[in-house]
Design a protein around this motif. Structure first.
Motif, short mmCIF file in Angstrom:
data_model
loop_
_atom_site.label_atom_id
_atom_site.label_comp_id
_atom_site.label_asym_id
_atom_site.label_seq_id
_atom_site.Cartn_x
_atom_site.Cartn_y
_atom_site.Cartn_z
N PRO A 1 14.34 -6.42 39.59
CA PRO A 1 13.98 -5.00 39.72
C PRO A 1 12.49 -4.77 39.53
CG PRO A 1 15.02 -5.41 37.61
CD PRO A 1 15.12 -6.69 38.40
N ASP A 2 11.99 -3.71 40.15
CA ASP A 2 10.58 -3.32 40.00
C ASP A 2 10.42 -2.63 38.65
OD1 ASP A 2 8.00 -2.45 40.19
OD2 ASP A 2 8.41 -0.94 41.73
N LEU A 3 9.70 -3.26 37.76
CA LEU A 3 9.53 -2.71 36.40
C LEU A 3 8.22 -1.97 36.22
CD1 LEU A 3 10.93 -5.66 34.27
CD2 LEU A 3 12.05 -3.50 34.85
N SER A 4 7.51 -1.68 37.31
CA SER A 4 6.21 -1.04 37.17
C SER A 4 6.30 0.35 36.55
CB SER A 4 5.49 -0.97 38.51
OG SER A 4 6.22 -0.16 39.41
N LEU A 5 7.45 1.00 36.63
CA LEU A 5 7.59 2.34 36.05
C LEU A 5 8.55 2.39 34.87
CD1 LEU A 5 7.63 4.46 39.33
CD2 LEU A 5 5.75 4.10 37.74
N ILE A 6 8.99 1.26 34.37
CA ILE A 6 9.96 1.24 33.27
C ILE A 6 9.40 1.90 32.02
CG2 ILE A 6 9.35 -1.03 32.36
CD1 ILE A 6 12.90 0.32 32.63
N ILE A 7 8.10 1.80 31.80
CA ILE A 7 7.47 2.40 30.62
C ILE A 7 7.59 3.92 30.68
CG2 ILE A 7 5.26 2.72 29.42
CD1 ILE A 7 6.35 -0.08 29.05
N LYS A 8 7.44 4.49 31.87
CA LYS A 8 7.54 5.95 32.02
C LYS A 8 8.99 6.40 32.16
CE LYS A 8 4.59 7.96 34.74
NZ LYS A 8 3.77 8.28 35.91
N ALA A 9 9.86 5.52 32.65
CA ALA A 9 11.24 5.91 32.92
C ALA A 9 12.09 5.99 31.66
CB ALA A 9 11.88 4.93 33.90
N ARG A 10 11.82 5.18 30.69
CA ARG A 10 12.61 5.16 29.46
C ARG A 10 11.99 6.05 28.40
NH1 ARG A 10 17.47 2.08 29.26
NH2 ARG A 10 17.37 0.76 31.07
N GLU A 11 12.84 6.64 27.59
CA GLU A 11 12.33 7.41 26.45
C GLU A 11 11.68 6.44 25.48
OE1 GLU A 11 14.03 10.18 22.82
OE2 GLU A 11 15.27 9.86 24.58
N ASN A 12 10.48 6.78 25.03
CA ASN A 12 9.72 5.91 24.13
C ASN A 12 9.55 4.53 24.77
OD1 ASN A 12 8.25 5.40 21.87
ND2 ASN A 12 9.98 5.35 20.46
N VAL B 1 1.47 -3.80 27.54
CA VAL B 1 0.17 -3.27 27.96
C VAL B 1 0.02 -3.35 29.47
CG1 VAL B 1 -2.33 -3.68 27.87
CG2 VAL B 1 -0.99 -3.66 25.77
N PHE B 2 0.44 -4.47 30.05
CA PHE B 2 0.35 -4.61 31.51
C PHE B 2 1.26 -3.60 32.21
CE2 PHE B 2 2.11 -6.24 35.46
CZ PHE B 2 0.96 -6.29 36.21
N LEU B 3 2.48 -3.42 31.71
CA LEU B 3 3.39 -2.47 32.35
C LEU B 3 2.88 -1.03 32.21
CD1 LEU B 3 6.87 -3.96 31.46
CD2 LEU B 3 5.74 -3.94 33.68
N GLN B 4 2.22 -0.72 31.11
CA GLN B 4 1.62 0.61 30.97
C GLN B 4 0.53 0.80 32.01
OE1 GLN B 4 0.67 0.44 26.70
NE2 GLN B 4 1.83 2.33 26.50
N TRP B 5 -0.30 -0.22 32.22
CA TRP B 5 -1.33 -0.13 33.24
C TRP B 5 -0.71 -0.03 34.63
CZ3 TRP B 5 -2.31 -3.31 37.37
CH2 TRP B 5 -3.44 -2.98 38.11
N ALA B 6 0.33 -0.82 34.90
CA ALA B 6 0.97 -0.80 36.22
C ALA B 6 1.61 0.55 36.51
CB ALA B 6 2.02 -1.90 36.31
N ALA B 7 2.09 1.23 35.47
CA ALA B 7 2.71 2.55 35.66
C ALA B 7 1.67 3.61 35.99
CB ALA B 7 3.48 2.94 34.40
N GLU B 8 0.47 3.49 35.44
CA GLU B 8 -0.59 4.48 35.67
C GLU B 8 -1.95 3.79 35.76
OE1 GLU B 8 -0.08 8.48 33.81
OE2 GLU B 8 0.87 7.25 32.26
N PRO B 9 -2.23 3.09 36.86
CA PRO B 9 -3.51 2.38 36.96
C PRO B 9 -4.72 3.32 37.00
CG PRO B 9 -2.34 2.26 39.03
CD PRO B 9 -1.41 2.90 38.04
N GLU B 10 -4.51 4.58 37.34
CA GLU B 10 -5.63 5.53 37.43
C GLU B 10 -5.89 6.26 36.12
OE1 GLU B 10 -2.01 7.81 37.75
OE2 GLU B 10 -2.60 6.02 38.80
N GLU C 1 -7.32 5.41 33.25
CA GLU C 1 -8.66 5.28 32.68
C GLU C 1 -9.65 6.18 33.40
OE1 GLU C 1 -10.09 1.28 32.08
OE2 GLU C 1 -8.03 0.59 31.88
N ARG C 2 -9.54 6.23 34.73
CA ARG C 2 -10.43 7.10 35.51
C ARG C 2 -10.18 8.57 35.17
NH1 ARG C 2 -8.89 7.38 41.02
NH2 ARG C 2 -8.14 5.29 40.60
N ARG C 3 -8.91 8.94 35.00
CA ARG C 3 -8.59 10.33 34.64
C ARG C 3 -9.14 10.69 33.27
NH1 ARG C 3 -2.36 10.91 35.08
NH2 ARG C 3 -2.83 9.35 33.58
N LYS C 4 -9.05 9.78 32.32
CA LYS C 4 -9.57 10.06 30.98
C LYS C 4 -11.08 10.22 30.98
CE LYS C 4 -5.89 8.24 28.13
NZ LYS C 4 -5.51 7.32 27.06
#
Length: 123
Positions: free
Chosen positions: A3-14, A80-89, A91-94
């Motif tokens: 499965p594609d886990l790039s959004l698992i960090i955002k998909a699950r609670e906590n 940390v990698f999955l957090q970046w993969a979920a929202e690579p932009e 750092e630019r937004r911050k």
């Protein structure tokens, strides 16, 4: 395919804590627990049975900077990698958000001084 886990960090609670705990939760099953065929014990997974085998073990990789490759370190790196993969932009937004706040602060000071000057005679 896995499965594609790039959004698992955002998909699950906590999400980050969930993934970290899931990677760290593999252990020997309690003596009184019945396991399904092909299942592995994970104390943090709902139902405590998961089909995924333990993915991380100590010394599995070699870090170029000499960091000790413990399961805790590798699980943290995965999160940390999955957090970046979920929202690579992110750092630019911050960085943009910081610039906007700085702009608003300078503009606010400018307008406050202008208000004081314009209404000086009324006070």
């Amino acid at each position: 395919y896995p499965p594609d886990l790039s959004l698992i960090i955002k998909a699950r609670e906590n999400g980050p804590n969930y993934v970290y705990s899931l990677l760290q939760g593999f252990d020997l099953k309690p003596a009184d627990m019945q396991m399904g065929a092909g299942m592995n014990y994970n104390k943090y997974f709902p139902g405590q049975q998961i089909a995924m085998p333990k993915p991380l073990s100590d010394g599995q990789i070699t870090y170029s900077d000499g960091t000790v490759a413990t399961t805790e370190q590798m699980a943290s790196d995965v999160v940390v990698f999955l957090q970046w993969a979920a929202e690579p932009e992110m750092e630019r937004r911050k960085k943009m958000g910081l610039k906007v706040l700085l702009f608003l602060a300078v503009t606010g000071i400018f307008f406050y001084l202008a208000k004081k000057r314009v209404w000086k005679k009324v006070e």
